[in-house]
Design a protein around this motif. Sequence first.
Motif, PDB file in Angstrom:
ATOM      1  N   ALA A  49       0.851  -1.192   0.000  1.00 46.61           N
ATOM      2  CA  ALA A  49       0.000   0.000   0.000  1.00 46.61           C
ATOM      3  C   ALA A  49       0.884   1.238   0.000  1.00 46.61           C
ATOM      4  O   ALA A  49       1.985   1.223   0.549  1.00 46.61           O
ATOM      5  N   THR A  57      -4.533   7.043  -1.897  1.00 50.60           N
ATOM      6  CA  THR A  57      -4.018   5.717  -1.548  1.00 50.60           C
ATOM      7  C   THR A  57      -4.040   4.760  -2.731  1.00 50.60           C
ATOM      8  O   THR A  57      -4.828   4.909  -3.670  1.00 50.60           O
ATOM      9  N   TYR A  59      -3.616   0.346  -3.202  1.00 50.45           N
ATOM     10  CA  TYR A  59      -3.490  -0.941  -2.543  1.00 50.45           C
ATOM     11  C   TYR A  59      -3.238  -2.040  -3.565  1.00 50.45           C
ATOM     12  O   TYR A  59      -3.825  -2.028  -4.657  1.00 50.45           O
ATOM     13  N   LYS A  64      -6.630  -5.318  -0.801  1.00 50.80           N
ATOM     14  CA  LYS A  64      -7.698  -4.321  -0.884  1.00 50.80           C
ATOM     15  C   LYS A  64      -8.924  -4.810  -0.115  1.00 50.80           C
ATOM     16  O   LYS A  64      -9.355  -5.954  -0.268  1.00 50.80           O
TER      17      LYS A  64
END
Length: 115
Positions: A49, A57, A59, A64
Amino acid sequence: QVQLVESGGGLVQPGGSLRLSCAASGTIASINTMGWYRQAPGKQRDVVAIISHAFTTYYAASVKGRFTISRDNAKNTVYLHMNSLKSEDTGVYYCHVVTGSYDYWGQGTQVTVSS
């Protein structure tokens, strides 16, 4: 020069939770992105991440919905909240920080998911 100190790794059962922390200290003009990578035994280091200074952000698909990255810009600290942990999440987790033209890595913290 920037130093990164990680904490929060350990042994947890499948389905459990952990929180990793990484605090940056030293001569810090400004921190751009902060992130977490992990390296499983016998595998390459992969991104988990990333969070930007503006809190955008990213991921990896495998985490996720289970992991949440956050940061406290006032404390130059990044966190990784890990929920619903699986055995495949086992590995050494490394903090990564980008400042201007340089990037830095933490020493790594071991996360083991096992019953």
